[in-house]
Write a protein that holds these residues in place. Structure first.
Motif, short mmCIF file in Angstrom:
data_model
loop_
_atom_site.label_atom_id
_atom_site.label_comp_id
_atom_site.label_asym_id
_atom_site.label_seq_id
_atom_site.Cartn_x
_atom_site.Cartn_y
_atom_site.Cartn_z
N SER A 50 49.37 49.88 47.96
CA SER A 50 47.90 49.86 47.91
C SER A 50 47.39 48.41 47.79
O SER A 50 46.35 48.07 48.36
N LEU A 51 48.15 47.57 47.08
CA LEU A 51 47.72 46.17 46.97
C LEU A 51 47.79 45.47 48.32
O LEU A 51 46.87 44.74 48.70
N VAL A 52 48.88 45.73 49.06
CA VAL A 52 49.03 45.10 50.38
C VAL A 52 47.90 45.56 51.30
O VAL A 52 47.31 44.76 52.06
N LYS A 102 48.37 35.34 45.50
CA LYS A 102 47.09 34.63 45.44
C LYS A 102 45.94 35.60 45.72
O LYS A 102 44.93 35.63 45.01
N LEU A 103 46.15 36.43 46.74
CA LEU A 103 45.09 37.39 47.10
C LEU A 103 45.02 38.56 46.11
O LEU A 103 43.94 39.07 45.81
N ILE A 104 46.20 38.94 45.58
CA ILE A 104 46.19 40.03 44.58
C ILE A 104 45.39 39.58 43.35
O ILE A 104 44.59 40.34 42.80
N ALA A 105 45.59 38.32 42.96
CA ALA A 105 44.84 37.79 41.81
C ALA A 105 43.34 37.83 42.10
O ALA A 105 42.53 38.09 41.21
N ILE A 153 47.39 35.46 37.18
CA ILE A 153 48.83 35.71 37.25
C ILE A 153 49.54 34.37 37.19
O ILE A 153 49.24 33.46 37.97
N VAL A 154 50.44 34.24 36.20
CA VAL A 154 51.20 32.99 36.09
C VAL A 154 52.65 33.29 36.43
O VAL A 154 53.26 34.18 35.85
N VAL A 155 53.19 32.56 37.40
CA VAL A 155 54.60 32.73 37.75
C VAL A 155 55.30 31.40 37.49
O VAL A 155 54.90 30.37 38.02
#
Length: 702
Positions: A602-604, A670-673, A680-682
């Motif tokens: 769903s996120l994609v 980046k787009l999910i954020a 979101i920190v990776v």
DNA sequence: TTAGGGTTAG
């Protein structure tokens, strides 16, 4: 005889005792060839200069000539007579002296030294041994070089003749304030030295890292006394740890057992530390298990050992055992646990430790608070980091560095530079780490001009020579501006042989700017230095692909296959409700697998409306057909989806990854954020990526 | 006799 303590869990100490060859073994150890190469290796690694010079310094033939006691000055001259007369007319000073002693006894050292000023200014007071002792305590308590100089010079001008006890105290005063050159003069000129004097100077040498000199004095001490106690042994074990010489450490362990101090708590703790620093956590655990009474320091040492080896989970588990055993935790424990939480990205845990720190009365501890600043700023909680930082009663360079690095890592380059400038205004001295933090901040935020100015100011204004990492930052900064020729010129103009970091920075710059020639050049340099490092080949592979040179790309791939280089599986992990969840690409082992996969889909779908197109094929060489199909379900995306399902809105997701984040996931996250309005920190193998509002702190340069 | 020793943060 080389022994491994881990092998002796059943019969143990007898065998160790049998291996006892002390002290001649230490002479042998320093003379034998293998150990010499051992030093060469270590000194090369630590970049401590030519190891041969160090060995030359440690020449057993050049023993320290014991000083003869100084002849007492004859009192025949006029001036001497005058001095004698003066000593007779010294004023009694019971009031001031007893006040100084009381203040020092209550640890009110500053006030004691203020009162001492009266003695200095007015002169002629009859000052007794107990007052001098109190002044020495005050100097040690404050660690003030200036105070030591004042007190020592007063002692000399007042004709104070110390006994053995006070001589040792004076020596200790210099040692504890880091004045090793003066301490050495005091030691050399002592009319008599006992075990305490030797232990004091040797421990001082170990403290400042002059391990060779410490060993030299230790052997001379042995020649003089043929004896040493647990304190000496603990100190020498520390020296072995400093040199990372496990063989010498083992000999000292044997010596400790022989002298009946093998179970001494100081020796045990030093052993745990030595074994872990020398790379043998098994032996460290063994030494810990053998401790008859496990003290706070013992627990701290073994936890530090596990943390040092990257065994964060084991370190935490030891911490739980420590807590359950009822042993008191101290500020060392808290500092370590905060650092471990930071590695595990465990905010909940760090918060608990933060609370525990305050509850246990260590809320003002500089090390623990610096660890907290580092923790919060590492994970993008800059407000929390600033809150802790602002409330610290005293800060040092490390505290400032932690916050500057935090700002930089999360894309607040301008704020990092501002903080650096504030640091200078507050007269705090920056060190090479400070410059690394601020230059890296400039590079992440593309502050080219400011970065360049700061780089130049390093040696000009602060007398700090830029190291390879500073050069690497500048190469990155130049690369971002597309100034590849200038970056190459910087490498060639460096006053030392360019390191792998520098070539890697140029290689990345060449990839980003698609400069095949320079990329090839940098990659070839890197192959010579790190022939087995996979990432170097992968970057070149990507450059060839981007330039459409498929034949050359295939040749790189062949080289990889020939060398048998394969990637370790990429994994990402996230902690939710104090539990770690680890994901591999295409991982279906998690209990919430279905939910997670649905979430990714769903996120994609959602981000494809914002222009996201999943890459059909990865450029990584080791990804097989099956894995290519599951590219959509890379570990990063699975961890993000899991985090979004299981955490409250508002809190940033914190994900750790053992490899560099891939290009496709970087775009996707980046787009999910952006669409989920979550931070979101990776933290990947190279840097922090802080995704917020559709952008990343790395500025898409990595 | 006193005095000297072990573990933590960027």
């Amino acid at each position: 005889m080389e022994i491994s303590l881990a092998c002796y869990q059943s019969l143990s100490l007898d065998k160790i005792q049998n291996s006892f060859r002390f002290p001649s073994s230490i002479h042998e150890v320093f003379r034998t060839k293998p150990l010499f190469s051992d030093y060469c290796f270590r000194f090369n690694r630590r970049k401590c200069g030519n190891p041969c010079d160090k060995i030359k310094c440690f020449s057993l033939e050049q023993g320290l000539q014991p000083r003869r006691p100084k002849p007492k000055p004859s009192r025949n001259t006029d001036s001497d007579l005058k001095e004698t007369e003066e000593t007779h007319v010294k004023r009694p000073s019971v009031g001031i002296c007893s006040q100084i002693e009381k203040l020092a006894f209550c640890n009110r050292y500053r006030e004691a030294l203020e009162l001492f000023e009266i003695l200095e200014l007015e002169g002629g007071f009859d000052v007794g041994l107990s007052t001098y002792d109190a002044l020495v305590s005050a100097c040690i308590g404050l660690g003030s070089v200036r105070a030591v100089k004042r007190v020592f010079s007063y002692m000399i001008s007042n004709g104070f003749e110390p006994d053995q006890y006070m001589s040792n105290r004076v020596l200790l005063m210099h040692v504890k304030c880091g004045m090793m050159v003066d301490a050495r003069s005091v030691f050399d000129e002592m009319p008599e030295r006992n075990l305490v004097s030797w232990n004091t100077i040797i421990a001082g040498l170990v403290d400042v890292g002059d391990y060779f000199e410490a060993f030299r004095l230790f052997l001379l001490m042995w020649e003089e006394f043929s004896d040493c106690g647990s304190r000496t042994i603990a100190t020498m074990i520390r020296a072995s740890a400093g040199l990372e010489l496990i063989s010498v450490g083992r000999q000292l362990h044997s010596a400790a057992v022989k002298f009946g101090v093998g179970e001494d708590i100081f020796v045990s703790c030093a052993l745990i530390d030595m074994y872990s620093k020398c790379g043998s956590i098994e032996d460290a655990q063994w030494a810990f298990d053998e401790m008859p009474e496990k003290t706070t320091v013992g627990w701290n040492s073994i936890i530090a050992g596990y943390a040092l080896h990257g065994y964060s989970e084991e370190a935490l588990s030891m911490f739980y055992e420590m807590r359950d055993s009822g042993v008191k935790m101290d500020h060392f424990t808290f500092s370590m646990i905060i650092r471990i939480s930071s590695r595990l990205a465990s905010v909940e845990y760090a918060k608990q430790v933060h609370a525990g720190l305050i509850r246990h009365g260590f809320g003002l501890d500089i090390v623990a608070n610096t660890a907290l600043v580092d923790f919060y700023s590492k994970w993008g909680r800059v407000e929390d980091a600033k809150h802790v930082f602002d409330r610290m009663p005293c800060k040092n360079t490390i505290s400032w560095n932690a916050l500057i690095a935090g700002y930089g890592n999360h894309g607040w380059g301008a704020e990092a530079v501002e903080l650096f400038e504030q640091m200078l205004r507050e007269k705090m001295r920056p060190n090479h780490v400070t410059f690394l933090a601020v230059l890296s901040a400039c590079s992440h935020s593309r502050l080219f001009e400011r970065g360049w100015e700061i780089f130049q100011s390093m040696s000009r204004d602060h007398k700090i020579k830029p190291r390879a990492m500073h050069y690497a930052c500048m190469i990155e900064l130049l690369g971002q501006e597309g100034l590849l020729d200038e970056a190459f010129a910087l490498i060639r103009g460096a006053p030392f042989k360019p390191t792998a970091n520098m070539w890697a920075a140029l290689l990345t710059a060449s990839r980003v700017n698609v400069n095949l020639e320079l990329g090839k050049y940098a990659a070839e340099k890197l192959y010579g230095m790190e022939p087995e490092k996979l990432s170097n080949y992968v970057v070149l592979l990507n450059i060839y692909h981007q330039s459409g040179k498929l034949k050359e790309a295939a040749s790189v791939l062949q080289t990889l296959r020939r060398k048998g280089l394969r990637m370790l599986p990429v994994c990402s992990w996230i902690e939710v409700n104090k539990q770690s969840h680890v994901f591999l690409s295409g991982d279906k082992s998690h209990v919430q697998t279905n939910e997670i996969y649905e979430k990714v889909d769903s996120l994609v779908h959602e981000i494809s409306k914002h222009g996201y197109v999943p890459k059909e094929k990865t450029l990584l060489p080791d990804v097989d057909e099956q894995e290519q199909r599951i590219l959509l379900y890379h570990s990063e995306k699975l961890a993000v989806a899991f985090g979004l399902i299981n955490t409250m809105k508002g809190s940033p997701l914190q994900i750790v990854q053992n490899h560099r984040i891939c290009n496709d996931c970087h775009n996707a996250i980046k787009l999910i954020a952006l669409v989920t309005r979550r931070e979101i920190v990776v933290r990947d193998a190279s840097r922090f990526h802080h995704f917020k509002d559709g952008s990343c702190s790395c500025g898409d340069y990595w």
